[in-house]
Scaffold this motif. Structure first.
Motif, PDB file in Angstrom:
ATOM      1  N   GLU A   1      -4.235  -2.325  -5.646  1.00  0.00           N
ATOM      2  CA  GLU A   1      -5.517  -2.274  -4.920  1.00  0.00           C
ATOM      3  C   GLU A   1      -5.550  -1.146  -3.895  1.00  0.00           C
ATOM      4  OE1 GLU A   1      -3.392  -4.667  -4.788  1.00  0.00           O
ATOM      5  OE2 GLU A   1      -3.009  -5.369  -2.749  1.00  0.00           O
ATOM      6  N   PHE A   2      -4.397  -0.625  -3.513  1.00  0.00           N
ATOM      7  CA  PHE A   2      -4.375   0.457  -2.545  1.00  0.00           C
ATOM      8  C   PHE A   2      -4.860   1.780  -3.140  1.00  0.00           C
ATOM      9  CE2 PHE A   2      -0.884  -1.821  -0.014  1.00  0.00           C
ATOM     10  CZ  PHE A   2      -1.854  -2.534   0.664  1.00  0.00           C
ATOM     11  N   LEU A   3      -5.058   1.796  -4.424  1.00  0.00           N
ATOM     12  CA  LEU A   3      -5.523   3.037  -5.044  1.00  0.00           C
ATOM     13  C   LEU A   3      -7.036   3.165  -4.994  1.00  0.00           C
ATOM     14  CD1 LEU A   3      -3.131   3.178  -8.092  1.00  0.00           C
ATOM     15  CD2 LEU A   3      -3.174   4.717  -6.158  1.00  0.00           C
ATOM     16  N   THR A   4      -7.710   2.105  -4.597  1.00  0.00           N
ATOM     17  CA  THR A   4      -9.163   2.213  -4.472  1.00  0.00           C
ATOM     18  C   THR A   4      -9.506   2.742  -3.093  1.00  0.00           C
ATOM     19  OG1 THR A   4      -9.307  -0.017  -3.646  1.00  0.00           O
ATOM     20  CG2 THR A   4      -9.522   0.265  -6.017  1.00  0.00           C
ATOM     21  N   LYS A   5     -10.744   3.169  -2.937  1.00  0.00           N
ATOM     22  CA  LYS A   5     -11.164   3.740  -1.669  1.00  0.00           C
ATOM     23  C   LYS A   5     -11.002   2.712  -0.562  1.00  0.00           C
ATOM     24  CE  LYS A   5     -14.667   6.816  -2.556  1.00  0.00           C
ATOM     25  NZ  LYS A   5     -16.091   6.921  -2.854  1.00  0.00           N
TER      26      LYS A   5
ATOM     27  N   LYS B   1      -8.349   2.326   2.816  1.00  0.00           N
ATOM     28  CA  LYS B   1      -8.735   1.986   4.189  1.00  0.00           C
ATOM     29  C   LYS B   1      -7.905   0.799   4.677  1.00  0.00           C
ATOM     30  CE  LYS B   1     -13.373   2.934   4.165  1.00  0.00           C
ATOM     31  NZ  LYS B   1     -14.648   2.288   3.893  1.00  0.00           N
ATOM     32  N   MET B   2      -7.821  -0.163   3.765  1.00  0.00           N
ATOM     33  CA  MET B   2      -7.089  -1.380   4.083  1.00  0.00           C
ATOM     34  C   MET B   2      -5.653  -1.041   4.480  1.00  0.00           C
ATOM     35  SD  MET B   2      -7.869  -4.514   1.612  1.00  0.00           S
ATOM     36  CE  MET B   2      -6.503  -4.420   0.508  1.00  0.00           C
ATOM     37  N   ARG B   3      -5.073  -0.139   3.699  1.00  0.00           N
ATOM     38  CA  ARG B   3      -3.682   0.206   3.943  1.00  0.00           C
ATOM     39  C   ARG B   3      -3.524   0.924   5.272  1.00  0.00           C
ATOM     40  NH1 ARG B   3      -1.050   4.037  -0.323  1.00  0.00           N
ATOM     41  NH2 ARG B   3      -2.825   5.244   0.386  1.00  0.00           N
ATOM     42  N   ASP B   4      -4.487   1.812   5.527  1.00  0.00           N
ATOM     43  CA  ASP B   4      -4.406   2.546   6.784  1.00  0.00           C
ATOM     44  C   ASP B   4      -4.483   1.595   7.966  1.00  0.00           C
ATOM     45  OD1 ASP B   4      -4.185   4.782   5.348  1.00  0.00           O
ATOM     46  OD2 ASP B   4      -6.275   5.431   5.587  1.00  0.00           O
ATOM     47  N   ASN B   5      -5.371   0.623   7.832  1.00  0.00           N
ATOM     48  CA  ASN B   5      -5.486  -0.367   8.898  1.00  0.00           C
ATOM     49  C   ASN B   5      -4.179  -1.104   9.089  1.00  0.00           C
ATOM     50  OD1 ASN B   5      -8.065   0.243   9.445  1.00  0.00           O
ATOM     51  ND2 ASN B   5      -8.948  -1.382   8.156  1.00  0.00           N
ATOM     52  N   MET B   6      -3.609  -1.473   7.964  1.00  0.00           N
ATOM     53  CA  MET B   6      -2.355  -2.208   8.031  1.00  0.00           C
ATOM     54  C   MET B   6      -1.269  -1.346   8.654  1.00  0.00           C
ATOM     55  SD  MET B   6      -2.352  -4.289   4.494  1.00  0.00           S
ATOM     56  CE  MET B   6      -0.583  -4.456   4.379  1.00  0.00           C
ATOM     57  N   ALA B   7      -1.308  -0.081   8.282  1.00  0.00           N
ATOM     58  CA  ALA B   7      -0.284   0.824   8.803  1.00  0.00           C
ATOM     59  C   ALA B   7      -0.401   0.926  10.315  1.00  0.00           C
ATOM     60  CB  ALA B   7      -0.440   2.201   8.170  1.00  0.00           C
ATOM     61  N   LEU B   8      -1.662   0.961  10.799  1.00  0.00           N
ATOM     62  CA  LEU B   8      -1.862   1.041  12.242  1.00  0.00           C
ATOM     63  C   LEU B   8      -1.286  -0.182  12.924  1.00  0.00           C
ATOM     64  CD1 LEU B   8      -5.426   2.535  12.693  1.00  0.00           C
ATOM     65  CD2 LEU B   8      -3.240   3.444  13.522  1.00  0.00           C
ATOM     66  N   LYS B   9      -1.638  -1.332  12.329  1.00  0.00           N
ATOM     67  CA  LYS B   9      -1.149  -2.582  12.921  1.00  0.00           C
ATOM     68  C   LYS B   9       0.374  -2.632  12.880  1.00  0.00           C
ATOM     69  CE  LYS B   9      -5.073  -5.386  11.694  1.00  0.00           C
ATOM     70  NZ  LYS B   9      -5.522  -6.188  10.563  1.00  0.00           N
ATOM     71  N   ALA B  10       0.884  -2.154  11.772  1.00  0.00           N
ATOM     72  CA  ALA B  10       2.328  -2.269  11.593  1.00  0.00           C
ATOM     73  C   ALA B  10       3.103  -1.224  12.376  1.00  0.00           C
ATOM     74  CB  ALA B  10       2.662  -2.166  10.112  1.00  0.00           C
TER      75      ALA B  10
ATOM     76  N   ARG C   1       5.873   4.204   0.204  1.00  0.00           N
ATOM     77  CA  ARG C   1       5.841   2.776   0.414  1.00  0.00           C
ATOM     78  C   ARG C   1       6.929   2.134  -0.408  1.00  0.00           C
ATOM     79  NH1 ARG C   1       3.280  -0.663  -0.880  1.00  0.00           N
ATOM     80  NH2 ARG C   1       2.474   0.400  -2.693  1.00  0.00           N
ATOM     81  N   HIS C   2       7.651   1.271   0.209  1.00  0.00           N
ATOM     82  CA  HIS C   2       8.755   0.645  -0.503  1.00  0.00           C
ATOM     83  C   HIS C   2       8.310  -0.640  -1.121  1.00  0.00           C
ATOM     84  CE1 HIS C   2      12.123   3.127   1.075  1.00  0.00           C
ATOM     85  NE2 HIS C   2      11.062   3.607   1.652  1.00  0.00           N
ATOM     86  N   SER C   3       9.086  -1.053  -2.097  1.00  0.00           N
ATOM     87  CA  SER C   3       8.755  -2.303  -2.763  1.00  0.00           C
ATOM     88  C   SER C   3       8.821  -3.465  -1.784  1.00  0.00           C
ATOM     89  CB  SER C   3       9.710  -2.548  -3.910  1.00  0.00           C
ATOM     90  OG  SER C   3      11.015  -2.495  -3.414  1.00  0.00           O
ATOM     91  N   SER C   4       9.594  -3.288  -0.770  1.00  0.00           N
ATOM     92  CA  SER C   4       9.727  -4.374   0.190  1.00  0.00           C
ATOM     93  C   SER C   4       8.566  -4.379   1.179  1.00  0.00           C
ATOM     94  CB  SER C   4      11.039  -4.222   0.930  1.00  0.00           C
ATOM     95  OG  SER C   4      11.114  -2.915   1.440  1.00  0.00           O
ATOM     96  N   ASN C   5       7.592  -3.525   0.911  1.00  0.00           N
ATOM     97  CA  ASN C   5       6.407  -3.447   1.751  1.00  0.00           C
ATOM     98  C   ASN C   5       6.678  -3.002   3.177  1.00  0.00           C
ATOM     99  OD1 ASN C   5       4.494  -3.984  -0.071  1.00  0.00           O
ATOM    100  ND2 ASN C   5       4.656  -6.212   0.152  1.00  0.00           N
ATOM    101  N   LEU C   6       7.723  -2.269   3.364  1.00  0.00           N
ATOM    102  CA  LEU C   6       7.941  -1.676   4.667  1.00  0.00           C
ATOM    103  C   LEU C   6       7.346  -0.288   4.620  1.00  0.00           C
ATOM    104  CD1 LEU C   6      11.713  -2.512   4.994  1.00  0.00           C
ATOM    105  CD2 LEU C   6       9.779  -3.839   5.830  1.00  0.00           C
ATOM    106  N   ASP C   7       6.555  -0.002   5.598  1.00  0.00           N
ATOM    107  CA  ASP C   7       6.003   1.341   5.624  1.00  0.00           C
ATOM    108  C   ASP C   7       6.848   2.202   6.539  1.00  0.00           C
ATOM    109  OD1 ASP C   7       2.930   0.012   5.039  1.00  0.00           O
ATOM    110  OD2 ASP C   7       3.668   1.785   3.995  1.00  0.00           O
TER     111      ASP C   7
END
Lengths: 902, 412
Positions: free
Chosen positions: A607-611, A615-624, A675-681
């Motif tokens: 789902e991160f490949l969609t527009k 956005k979702m990922r960027d938000n998550m990255a900010l939070k993380a 992005r790792h499989s373990s979802n650590l950015d």
């Protein structure tokens, strides 16, 4: 766990007879006996099946071996044997001498050890099936029964009789009664007693009469039936000795799986009462629909080539009891082998592939189909084989107790059906593995005896193949043998066993008939013909490793005469080969490698490949962002986690300078966020990254070595006078160095680079599959990836990929067949023959996207390609790719990149 | 390649007819009996044999009305369409003799004789499984062959007028066996019926003739009268009407209605074999096109796309047609699941919801590339030159689809 702690591998010992014993089998543990613990399990025909599984807590069991926790590793790395091979020194002679004597002894303690494989399994099966539910129905309640049926009126349930004609089964609940029963009683439960009186279809009416007369509110006792019963794969292996369990036969009958072998030449078996039917399973004959309708298939098999002038039938689809069943044909001269499996368990595509595997197994084990089904007293063995086969087909780990909802889940994945699922290992690891197997194959026994002249070997090791958790790591067999051995391991459930359970010890020994020998005619006076010997397959397992070794007796080795049971020496050889791999730490390495998703990397969060997803990922990255520091630390502390890509990757550089100048930017894009499989950015800057990782590496290596050295010194001090140390000091020390180097190499390899094979800035690869059907191997991502991803959309994509691959594969076969045989007897459609590449674009449905958090507002359709292409240079090779639609891919290029990774 | 279709009376086992095509020998009675016996025998055991796959072909049993069993055997052809073929053949049988007759099978010899008149239609249908010949009438079994011309709206008015005059309901105009224009309520007919009518019209015979036909879906028991009239060479007008007016009267009505429109028909006739209005142009890399209107079950095929009269390179036109047809039948049809007729098999196989909806598909070979895309109710299969990259194909196909949706000269 306890058991594992007790298992002690002593340092190479002073005595000749240092078997690797488990302490609870005390009678074998001391040095006087040279009898291995599996010895008593050898069958009369010399075959052996010995399986011992490590008992881990149930909760642990759910974890796949690929995601094992660290504790188990620690325990296992406590095994200390610097050189496992030395322990057998001199024993070979003893073994030779003892062989005859032992064979006679064996039968004495047969019974005792039989239980070894069985006893621990019974408990689980009984548990669920004996639960009882008691429900009291108020006398005041009267239900409306449309059918004016007494039971419905009184209890609000409708019943039906079981196939056995007696037992009463709950068929349905009236709506008003649902509140009373649901959820404690379910449809399918057996009604055992009413007011404590046992009921069946015969006495139900009289019992009901008594209930009506009784003033008390009636009590109903139900027996809980877990749909089917728990099948323990272990138990199935013991079927060699025990007659088949009824419940299993019943289950298979209900599942409508069946197999039948008919000899159509009447004269040959006139004495046969069953009109030419030599084998039928499950029995009894008259309840087997395949047996009852065999005339139709036999007629078709005759009719098509003779009267219609077409080829023989391959499959028939029939409808029986509203179930679509695929029947596959395997003709053998005048005889016919039929296999029937419901379509919901095995589709037509898979059935066609699997019948070939069955024929392979039977020919491999018995020489020919005819020999297999006419061999005297073979029925029990065949029953066992087919029972294991069907259980392998019908049930998988997730639906062992076949519940109705799960029955849609096919237990055989595309990867399993097509070929042996191979893992691409980094070169260094591959060398290690190959080295260990080669050492086994060389069987250089000069280390054990000085009397080389007078000693002839028992067997020549023709080749071996090594599996870890169901994936083929390395094969030193010729292609034909690998295909057959793989089929043998797969459909006997051995591979699955090694995936699901951690084996403490598995030893299997069986005489086989290799293809080369089968196809060799006697009057062939070819110089290079293989000797008229006998062949045996020795399978040894430990942990999740399985090592299958093909051995030849005859020719330059001693001829095997009569009943041939496994030689402890060779079993130990194989075991020590696995030991060696353990020692190197390969099991640890593989566990992390299997979960690493690096070679090549897949995008498991599509789902991160969609527009919107971006956005979702960027938000998550900010939070993380704040968490990043800690996550980095985490990854350091766990050496199993893979490292970020280093910039000095020779492969990448090579490409970027050659024909891939187009994609320079993505090949050198290590500054990017990975992005790792373990979802650590984790974001890396190029310079600091390389510095950092280097320093880590060196540090770790030191600790690794230091630890090793410490271990060794500890060992030396304890077992100070071990003879190997003294005797062949020089050779041994060299060997120690080797293992040391091996260890450190593997440690280093924890820092793997991440590879991509698709073009474009983002990784758009979801899945791939490369099939070399001639070799019988395929390369695909580990099966655990999907579970690791734990993503609905990803699972959906994979499911679509697998089903589309079947269609593509079928079409590409035209081209492969044509290339193989330029003037085929059956002319092929000349248009289909030309097709080299076939692609399909799929759209993910909205509800799946919604579940992944992509809301309706952002309805940009999620499209992904499934493309297959056949490359026919040298040997046909098929590549299937599944990727996001955003970046067009060239399959030829991807195939090249993939081949560089190998 | 060979196709054999056998019809047997289910209960009595009497063979009704055998039709074959290809390089196979005549089928023996004993073979027919055995094939039928397989079906009957397994039925006794509550098991029904649906089909059998051979190495390069398949055998299919299908029972209709519990009285007639059709057995189809095909090797080396487009065997995946065998099910379509049998259901078409059954429709043709109903079309000729009516459902009641087939259900009762009272006088088998009479029915055998009656069915003989539909042999030409059956043979047309068999052709469509043969990849080595150019089918005259039926390129694919589930769609009506048609072409697109700007005149069709005008012609529709004439057809409406004509149908009204003969007190008929449905009328259509066929040019070279292609459906060109229809009366406005023609779409009431099931496309399968419409196709049979077209096939019947294309048969040789008197310039003006009427035949009794049963419409397999609309009125399988009551016969209609189908009146075919030849207007020009290869141009037929067809109307389904009641018992009146008599043929001689219809002759006059035809003259009245159609006299003034000969020029328009001639213009429309010029569209063939390009089959598309001149206002639609194609890129030179497009070697052939096969476009399907899914709701109307009609397709338009063309392999003469370039206006200039230059000699086409390499591939023969026949071969192109063959490729596109094979592509449609084996792969592109999956884009329109509603065209799929396999009910029994599909239920048990993957339920469609568990895998994705396909929206494009393509083939590449050394000599050509095929690409298919669906947009709304249009499915477009295009044959490209082999040097076109895949993403360019996608672009071109979707442009074409847009054009087909928006072009004012296109009237389905």
């Amino acid at each position: 766990m306890n058991k594992m702690n007790k298992v002690q591998y002593e340092s190479p010992s002073d005595s000749d007879n240092n078997w690797t014993d488990s302490s609870d089998d005390s009678k074998y543990s001391d040095s006087e006996s040279s009898v291995p613990e599996w010895d008593s399990d050898i069958g009369e025909d010399g075959e052996l099946v010995f399986i011992k599984v490590k008992h881990i807590n149930e909760s642990n069991d759910i974890n796949t071996p690929l995601l094992e926790n660290c504790e188990t590793f620690k325990l296992r790395s406590d095994f200390k044997r610097a050189s496992t091979r030395r322990s057998t020194k001199g024993k070979i002679f003893k073994v030779l001498k003892n062989r005859k004597a032992k064979f006679d002894n064996r039968n004495d303690n047969n019974k005792e050890n039989e239980s070894n494989t069985t006893d621990n399994t019974k408990k689980t099966t009984i548990d669920d099936n004996n639960k009882i539910v008691i429900i009291q129905v108020s006398k005041n309640m009267i239900f409306n029964s449309e059918k004016n049926c007494q039971i419905e009126k009184l209890f609000g349930i409708s019943l039906e009789t079981h196939t056995d004609g007696k037992t009463l089964i709950v068929a349905n609940f009236l709506i008003e009664a649902k509140a009373i029963y649901v959820p404690r009683v379910k449809v399918g439960y057996h009604l055992l007693k009413i007011n404590g009186i046992e009921v069946n279809s015969c006495n139900i009416n009289s019992v009901l009469q008594r209930v009506i007369e009784d003033i008390e509110s009636p009590k109903l006792t139900f027996q809980v039936v877990t749909d089917g019963f728990n099948i323990d794969p272990l138990k199935l292996f013991s079927l060699n000795h025990v007659p088949l369990e009824n419940s299993l036969t019943q289950l298979l009958k209900e599942s409508m799986c069946s197999v039948l072998y008919i000899c159509c030449n009447d004269i040959e078996y006139q004495s046969n009462d069953d009109k030419g039917v030599l084998y039928c399973y499950p029995r009894p004959y008259n309840q087997n629909y395949l047996y009852n309708t065999r005339g139709a298939y036999v007629t078709l098999n005759h009719l098509t080539p003779k009267s219609l002038g077409t080829s023989e039938p391959v499959t028939s689809s029939v409808l029986y009891n509203n179930t679509l069943i695929n029947i596959v044909y395997a003709p053998h001269f005048n005889d016919l082998l039929l296999l029937a499996v419901p379509n919901k368990n095995l589709d037509l595509f898979s059935a066609k592939k699997i019948i070939r595997d069955i024929v392979r197994i039977l020919e491999f084990l018995y020489g020919s189909l005819k020999a297999c089904f006419t061999k005297p007293n073979n029925v029990d063995k065949l029953d066992g084989l087919f029972a294991r086969f069907f259980v392998t087909l019908l049930f998988n780990k997730n639906n062992v107790s076949m519940s109705k909802q799960d029955s849609k889940v096919r237990s055989m994945l595309l990867e399993d059906i097509l070929a042996a699922h191979t893992v691409t290992l980094p070169l260094e690891v591959k060398i290690q593995v190959d080295d260990a197997i080669t050492e086994l194959e060389a069987a250089d026994y000069r280390e054990w005896t000085d009397d080389v002249e007078n000693f002839q070997r028992l067997y020549t090791v023709i080749g071996a193949c090594l599996y870890y958790s169901g994936h083929l790591l390395s094969s030193h067999l010729c292609d034909d043998d690998l295909v057959e051995i793989n089929a043998y391991l797969k459909f006997n459930g051995i591979l699955r066993l090694s995936i699901e359970k951690e084996l403490e010890k598995l030893v299997m020994w069986k005489e086989v008939f290799i293809k080369e020998h089968r196809n060799q005619t006697n009057n062939d006076k070819n110089e290079n013909r293989i000797p008229d010997g006998r062949w045996f397959i020795l399978t040894v397992g430990k942990g999740h490793f399985l090592l299958a070794t093909l051995m030849e007796a005859g020719g330059c080795t001693e001829d095997a005469v009569g009943v041939t049971s496994p030689s402890p020496f060779y079993v130990e050889e194989c075991e020590s080969c696995l030991e060696l791999l353990y020692e190197v730490g390969l099991h640890k390495y593989l566990a992390s490698w299997f979960s690493s998703n690096t070679l090549p990397q897949l995008e498991t969060s599509p789902e991160f490949l969609t527009k919107y997803g971006r956005k979702m990922r960027d938000n998550m990255a900010l939070k993380a962002d704040t968490l990043k520091v800690s996550s980095l630390k985490l990854s350091k502390s766990q050496p199993d986690l893979k490292r970020p890509p280093s910039t000095d990757n020779p492969i990448n550089n090579y490409h970027s300078t050659s024909h891939h100048s187009l994609y320079n930017q993505w090949y050198n894009s290590s500054q990017k966020n990975y992005r790792h499989s373990s979802n650590l950015d984790i974001s890396y800057s190029e310079d600091s990254n390389s510095l950092k990782s280097n320093s880590e590496v060196s540090e770790e290596r030191v600790t690794g070595r230091r630890a090793d050295r410490e271990q060794r010194s500890r060992r030396d001090s304890s077992g100070s006078d071990s003879d190997w140390d003294r005797q062949d000091g020089s050779r041994v020390s060299g060997n120690i160095d080797m293992t040391d180097i091996r260890k450190s190499l593997l440690n280093e390899l924890n820092h793997v680079t991440v590879h991509r094979i698709t073009a474009g800035e983002e990784n758009v690869l979801f899945h791939f599959l490369q099939l070399e059907s001639e070799k019988g191997v395929l390369i695909a991502p580990m099966k655990s990836i999907e579970m690791q991803a734990n993503n609905i959309l990803y699972s959906f994509i994979i499911r679509t990929f697998r089903s589309a691959c079947k269609k593509i594969h079928d079409l590409l076969q035209y081209s492969i067949k044509f290339k193989k045989n330029h003037a085929p007897s059956n002319p092929l459609n000349k248009i289909l023959v030309a097709v080299r590449e076939y692609g399909m674009l799929f759209e993910a449905p909205q509800d799946v996207l919604n579940q992944c958090g992509i809301s309706k507002k952002n309805t940009e359709p999620f499209l992904f390609w499934v493309v297959g292409r056949v490359f026919s240079e040298a040997e046909p090779r098929e590549l299937y790719l599944c990727y996001h639609e955003s970046v067009p891919q060239d399959l030829t290029e991807v195939a090249h990149l993939l081949s560089y990774l190998e | 390649m060979s196709v054999i279709v056998i019809a047997v009376a289910t209960e009595s086992g009497v063979p009704i007819f055998t039709r074959k095509r290809g390089n196979n020998e005549n089928i023996q009675f004993s073979t027919i009996a055995s094939l039928h016996g397989i079906n009957m025998f397994s039925k006794c055991h509550n098991l029904s044999v649906i089909n059998t796959h051979l190495e390069n072909g398949s055998i299919l049993w299908k029972e209709y009305f519990k009285s007639v069993t059709l057995i189809g055997i095909v090797t080396g052809g487009l065997e995946c369409d065998l099910e379509h073929l049998l259901s078409n053949i059954n429709d043709a049988m109903v079309f000729c003799v009516g459902k009641k007759e087939l259900e009762n099978l009272k006088n088998i010899d009479q029915i055998k004789r009656d069915l003989r008149q539909c042999y030409p239609i059956l043979d047309y249908l068999l052709e469509s499984l043969d990849p080595n010949t150019l089918p005259r009438m039926t390129l694919v079994l589930d769609l009506i062959q048609s072409f697109l011309c700007s005149q069709s709206q005008q012609l529709q008015q004439v057809l409406d007028n004509y149908a009204e005059k003969v007190t008929g309901r449905w009328a259509c105009l066929s040019i070279h066996g292609h459906l060109v224009a229809t009366s406005s309520d023609f779409s009431e007919l099931d496309p399968r019926e419409a196709r049979l009518l077209l096939l019947a019209a294309a048969q040789d015979g008197a310039p003006l003739r009427d035949t009794l036909v049963y419409l397999p879906y609309m009125s399988p028991d009551v016969a209609f009268r189908a009146v075919t009239c030849k207007l020009l060479a290869d141009v037929y007008v067809l109307v389904v009407c009641g018992a009146t007016p008599a043929l001689s009267q219809i002759d006059e009505i035809v003259l009245q209605c159609w006299e003034g429109y000969a020029q328009i028909i001639k213009e429309a006739k010029l569209i063939h074999p390009r089959n598309f209005p001149l206002s639609i142009t194609f890129e030179p890399c497009v070697l052939g096109i096969f476009i399907v209107n899914i709701t109307l079950r009609r397709f338009v095929f063309s392999r003469h796309l370039q206006l200039s009269n230059q000699k086409t390179r390499g591939m023969s036109g026949f071969h192109r047609m063959d490729i596109l047809r094979t592509f449609y039948v084996t792969s592109a049809r999956d884009l329109a699941p509603e065209l799929n007729i396999r009910e029994i098999l599909e239920k048990d196989i993957d339920n469609e919801s568990s895998i994705g909806k396909m929206c494009e598909t393509y083939w590449c070979s050394e000599y050509h590339k095929c690409h298919a895309q669906r947009s709304g109710n249009l499915l477009c299969c295009v044959l490209y030159a082999p040097n076109i990259p895949t993403h360019t194909m996608r672009l071109l196909t979707s442009q074409m689809l847009q054009e087909f949706h928006s072009n004012k000269d296109i009237h389905w």
